[in-house]
Design an enzyme around this catalytic site. Structure first.
Site, PDB file in Angstrom:
ATOM      1  CE  LYS A  22      -1.702   1.556   4.080  1.00  0.00           C
ATOM      2  NZ  LYS A  22      -1.389   2.948   4.441  1.00  0.00           N
ATOM      3  CG  ASN A  23       2.222   2.809   3.545  1.00  0.00           C
ATOM      4  OD1 ASN A  23       1.078   3.146   3.252  1.00  0.00           O
ATOM      5  ND2 ASN A  23       2.606   2.629   4.796  1.00  0.00           N
ATOM      6  CB  CYS A 116      -5.165  10.420  11.569  1.00  0.00           C
ATOM      7  SG  CYS A 116      -3.698   9.455  11.811  1.00  0.00           S
ATOM      8  NE  ARG A 121       0.241  10.288  10.276  1.00  0.00           N
ATOM      9  CZ  ARG A 121      -0.129   9.276   9.511  1.00  0.00           C
ATOM     10  NH1 ARG A 121      -1.288   8.693   9.711  1.00  0.00           N
ATOM     11  NH2 ARG A 121       0.639   8.852   8.537  1.00  0.00           N
ATOM     12  CG  ASP A 304       3.223   1.498   9.516  1.00  0.00           C
ATOM     13  OD1 ASP A 304       2.761   2.325  10.326  1.00  0.00           O
ATOM     14  OD2 ASP A 304       3.489   1.781   8.336  1.00  0.00           O
ATOM     15  NE  ARG A 396      -7.541   4.403   5.573  1.00  0.00           N
ATOM     16  CZ  ARG A 396      -7.068   5.510   6.087  1.00  0.00           C
ATOM     17  NH1 ARG A 396      -7.499   5.931   7.248  1.00  0.00           N
ATOM     18  NH2 ARG A 396      -6.152   6.213   5.458  1.00  0.00           N
TER      19      ARG A 396
END
Ligand code: EPU
Length: 417
Positions: A22-23, A116, A121, A304, A396
């Site tokens: 994803k990233n 978030c 952030r 993460d 997500r």
């Protein structure tokens, strides 16, 4: 809102295939803005955040079609330079269009991402770097208004290494006039993947993956075909699922070269890892050993993976200490894990995890992407049934997680809202 029902206590077995990252995919899709030619992007995971990024590029005027993991995307003309609040509020990574939009059209109007669930952030470092490159930046009614007739290279020093900040500046610098030097750049493998595709498109970038990146601006970038790297965090998440259930599984297509810190802590916790080509053979130990972890920038232990390891360590034979140094509020899973009989005390940026003998199923709520994964991992080992609410967070960033786990023998089902 969909939820998961997981019946714990089953061992996992078999093979699981890791999806595209994803990233890595998010900035690579944003890089399509930099050329009027088509990019053919392979190994694009089917995820909510990816759909949001594709929709954002469509909003800007790009054509995009996704078929079986391949994204055909072409930004022949950019019709709008606005990334609207409605899209940005659902995904902070929308900020990744700022650099390429400014480079391509000379103007970008991007909604400021707010904080978030995991922290404030800020994006001050992205903005400061673009100013050094000649952009004029104002904040107007919640929008970043960035303008520059022609970005020029400059010397950028990031106060703290920022992943999407480094990516934004790489994209802005690729076609800027002259040389850009990024010092104290983030070194994450996803940045190397972005630099690779940009270089294939015709950019001149050296040093990605180290703390100093040099970009010599080129006139034009072109279209190419590229396959996105696999997801190291997804691979690490399945390793944790095997560790907590003392299972033996094979993980296909893990980006092992980018997983040293994860593998190291996995082994310290009693797991066995063997590399077989691009696959990892994973075996959870008989017991889970306590481990101390400090999250840090790559090649350190990734933030993460913090939540998933905390779930595993909640069943360790002893006390573990986990320090979170990247985000200030990334322990929201702890309160939910404690509702499942874990014994974890958080003070400031540190969690002290007193291993317990059993986790017990409960109704729990997912608060962010990796927190959701940690609850799934805990539920796999818990006695009885766990109901995990708000798994839209999980959708997500994890492709078909329940199918992949069910194929490994987990008793997991999704209840559609
Ligand atoms: N920071 C600033 N100013 C900035 C930018 C960052 O102070 O302008 C600080 C942040 O507050 C944080 C630290 O720098 O304390 C690092 O943040 P970074 O900018 O590196 O995070 P990010 O780019 O917003 C990416 C990933 C995150 C991952 C972090 C850290 C993407 C799309 N997101 O975020 O992924 O946690 O790097 O590795 O690549 C996830 O996938 O679950 C996720 C949150």
């Amino acid at each position: 809102m969909d939820k998961f029902i997981i019946e714990g206590g089953n061992k996992l077995q078999g093979r699981v295939k890791i999806s595209g990252s994803k990233n890595a995919a998010l900035p690579i899709i944003a890089a399509a803005i930099l050329t009027d030619e088509e990019l053919i992007l392979k190994n694009i995971p089917d995820l909510k955040d990816i759909t949001t990024m594709i929709n954002l590029l469509k909003e800007l005027g790009c054509f995009a079609k996704k078929e079986n993991g391949t994204l055909y995307i072409r930004c022949k003309n950019i019709k709008s330079s606005k990334a609207p609040y409605e899209l940005v509020k659902t995904m902070r990574a929308s900020i990744l269009v700022l650099g390429p939009l400014l480079a391509r059209t000379g103007v970008a109007y991007v909604s400021m991402p707010g904080g978030c669930a995991i922290g404030v952030r800020p994006i001050n470092l992205h903005l400061k770097a673009l100013e050094i490159m000649g952009a004029n930046i104002n904040i107007d009614k919640g929008y970043i208004v960035a303008q520059s007739k022609k970005l020029t290279g400059g010397e950028i020093y990031f106060d703290t290494p920022t992943v999407t900040g480094t990516e934004n500046i790489l994209m802005a610098a690729a076609t800027a006039g002259g040389k850009t030097v990024i010092k104290n750049a983030a070194k994450e493998p996803e940045i190397v993947d972005l630099a690779n595709i940009l270089n294939n498109m015709g950019a001149n970038i050296e040093g990605a993956g180290t703390s100093t990146i040099i970009v010599n601006g080129v006139k034009k970038l072109g279209g190419i075909e590229y396959s996105v790297m696999n997801d190291r965090i997804e691979a690490g998440t399945f390793m944790c699922a095997a560790l907590i259930t003392s299972s033996f599984i094979e993980i296909e297509n893990a980006p092992v070269y980018a997983m040293d810190a994860i593998v190291d802590k996995f082994r310290e916790a009693g797991g066995i890892v063997e590399q077989k080509g691009d696959n990892l053979i994973i075996a959870g130990g008989k017991i889970i050993k306590p481990v101390n972890i400090k999250t840090s920038v790559y090649p350190g232990f990734p933030t993460d993976m913090q939540a998933q390891f905390i779930s595993v360590l909640s069943l360790a034979e002893g006390v573990s200490i986990v320090k979170e140094t990247i985000f200030e509020n990334r322990f929201q899973h702890v309160a939910e894990l404690n509702r499942m009989n874990a014994d974890i005390v958080v003070s400031n940026n540190q969690a002290v995890i007193n291993g317990v003998e059993t986790l017990i199923g409960a109704t729990v709520m997912a608060t962010d992407l990796r927190a959701s994964a940690s609850l799934v991992i805990a539920a796999l080992a818990a006695e009885g049934v766990t109901e995990i609410l708000r798994i839209y967070h999980l959708d997500r960033g994890y492709e078909n997680m329940e199918t992949k786990l069910a194929n490994l023998g987990a008793k997991i089902r999704r209840i559609k809202a």
